[in-house]
Design an enzyme around this catalytic site. Sequence first.
Site, PDB file in Angstrom:
ATOM      1  N   PRO A 253     -17.337  -2.105 -45.017  1.00 51.55           N
ATOM      2  CA  PRO A 253     -17.575  -1.000 -46.013  1.00 51.55           C
ATOM      3  C   PRO A 253     -15.972  -1.087 -47.038  1.00 51.55           C
ATOM      4  CG  PRO A 253     -17.231  -0.004 -43.831  1.00 51.55           C
ATOM      5  CD  PRO A 253     -17.424  -1.587 -43.718  1.00 51.55           C
ATOM      6  N   GLU A 254     -16.552  -1.240 -48.210  1.00 44.91           N
ATOM      7  CA  GLU A 254     -15.374  -1.059 -49.364  1.00 44.91           C
ATOM      8  C   GLU A 254     -15.919   0.169 -50.129  1.00 44.91           C
ATOM      9  OE1 GLU A 254     -13.966  -4.600 -50.926  1.00 44.91           O
ATOM     10  OE2 GLU A 254     -14.390  -5.570 -49.188  1.00 44.91           O
TER      11      GLU A 254
ATOM     12  N   ARG B  33     -16.265  -1.704 -33.875  1.00 40.40           N
ATOM     13  CA  ARG B  33     -14.936  -2.493 -33.939  1.00 40.40           C
ATOM     14  C   ARG B  33     -13.769  -1.462 -33.857  1.00 40.40           C
ATOM     15  NH1 ARG B  33     -16.193  -7.803 -37.638  1.00 40.40           N
ATOM     16  NH2 ARG B  33     -17.910  -8.232 -36.387  1.00 40.40           N
TER      17      ARG B  33
ATOM     18  N   HIS C  82     -22.495   2.023 -29.478  1.00 35.75           N
ATOM     19  CA  HIS C  82     -21.210   2.390 -30.111  1.00 35.75           C
ATOM     20  C   HIS C  82     -21.270   3.687 -30.926  1.00 35.75           C
ATOM     21  CE1 HIS C  82     -20.837  -1.896 -29.021  1.00 35.75           C
ATOM     22  NE2 HIS C  82     -21.442  -2.213 -29.906  1.00 35.75           N
TER      23      HIS C  82
ATOM     24  N   LYS D   4     -11.912   4.391 -49.989  1.00 29.71           N
ATOM     25  CA  LYS D   4     -12.680   4.129 -48.882  1.00 29.71           C
ATOM     26  C   LYS D   4     -12.914   5.366 -48.032  1.00 29.71           C
ATOM     27  CE  LYS D   4     -11.172  -0.548 -49.019  1.00 29.71           C
ATOM     28  NZ  LYS D   4     -10.207  -1.474 -48.259  1.00 29.71           N
TER      29      LYS D   4
ATOM     30  N   ARG E 193      -5.645 -13.512 -42.780  1.00 34.84           N
ATOM     31  CA  ARG E 193      -7.141 -13.520 -43.190  1.00 34.84           C
ATOM     32  C   ARG E 193      -7.468 -14.635 -43.937  1.00 34.84           C
ATOM     33  NH1 ARG E 193      -5.076  -8.656 -42.668  1.00 34.84           N
ATOM     34  NH2 ARG E 193      -6.513  -7.485 -41.423  1.00 34.84           N
TER      35      ARG E 193
END
Length: 299
Positions: A2-3, A129, A100, A61, A287
Site C-alpha cells: 500500500p502506497e 507482516r 492475521h 500513506k 532493497r
Amino acid sequence: MPELPEVETIRAGIADHAVGGRIESVEVFSDRAMRRQQGGRDEFAALLAGRTLTGARRRGKFLWLTLDHEGEEALLIHLGMSGQVLVRERTDDAAHLPAHARVRLTLAGSPGNTGSPGRTVELLFVDQRTFGYMWAGPLTPEGLPEPVAHIGRDLLDPALAAGTADYSELVRAIRGTGRGIKTVLLDQRVLSGIGNIYADEALWRARLHYATPAERLRPSRAGELLESARDVLTEALAAGGTSFDALYVDVAGDSGYFERELAVYGREGLPCGRCGRAIVREPWANRSSFRCPACQRKR
DNA sequence: ACTGCGTCCTGGGGGC
DNA sequence: TGCCCCCAGGACGCAG
C-alpha cells in the site's frame, strides 16, 4: 504494497461503507498492532468505545477516521507493507476471521452511505507482516493525528498543485540536499505517499537515475519529476491501486489492477517500453531499485 | 543538524 | 521431498 493510491482506495471504501457507524465493540488481537499507543490496547479500546465515525481523511500513506466531537480525536491506521482493511457484514463466528486479523471494530447505527440504517458491520484490520498499526488519540490544532504531525503533504493534496506556495517550497526542499533523488522521494517528511514502487515508476518517467544528487536537479527538472510522480499516482488510483500477492485488497476484498501498467518495478530482464533495453534490478538501500539502463543513466 | 543504516516481521519461493 | 535461507518493505531510532 500500500502506497498512496492503495490507501486512498481504502479511504474511499471506508467513507462509503463504515463512516456513520457507531463503535459498539473493539477487539484487539495483537499487541504489536498497538505499539504506537502509549496506554496499549485498553487505552485504545476505551478511547473508541461508543464513538461515531464522522469522516475518513488521508495524508500520504496515513489514514485516519475522525470521531464525533469533530476536531478532537481520531482513529489512525497505517497499513505498513501488508495491511488491509475489510468492511463486511458482522459475523459472530470468530473462526471465520481472516488469518492475521489484528483488530476488529463492530459498527452499528448507520454505517456507510449505501446500506440500510440499523445494520451491523465489522471493520477488520488485517496485517500479515505486522508493519502496520492502529492508534487512537487527539488531533493537533492543524487537524492531524499526532503521529502524522511531521509528515509532509502528498501530491494529491490541492495545496501542492503546481504553482502554489507549498509547491515552490517543496521544489526548494528537494533541491536543498545532496542525497540521492530516490531517497528524497521516499522521505515522508518532505513529500508523503510515495514508496519503492511508485518512486521507481516516477524516476523512469522522468528519465532519472535513482542516485542523482537532488541538489543537481534544475527547478524545472525537479518539477518534471514531481509531475511524473503525480501522474503515476493518479493513474494508479484510477486503476484501484497495485496488487501482487493478494496482500493488498480494498475494503470489499477486491485487488487493484495497476500492476499490469508498471514500466519498471518488478520487470527485471523485460524490455523498456521506450527503448527496448532490458530493465535491470539493482541492490539499493537494503532493497531493490529497477531502472532502464539506457533511459536512466547515471551521469 | 543531517544522513544513512539496522530493525521490526512473516510466509512464499527458490535452491540444494 | 524437505529444509533453510532469502526476500519483500515503511518508518523510526540511533549512531556517527
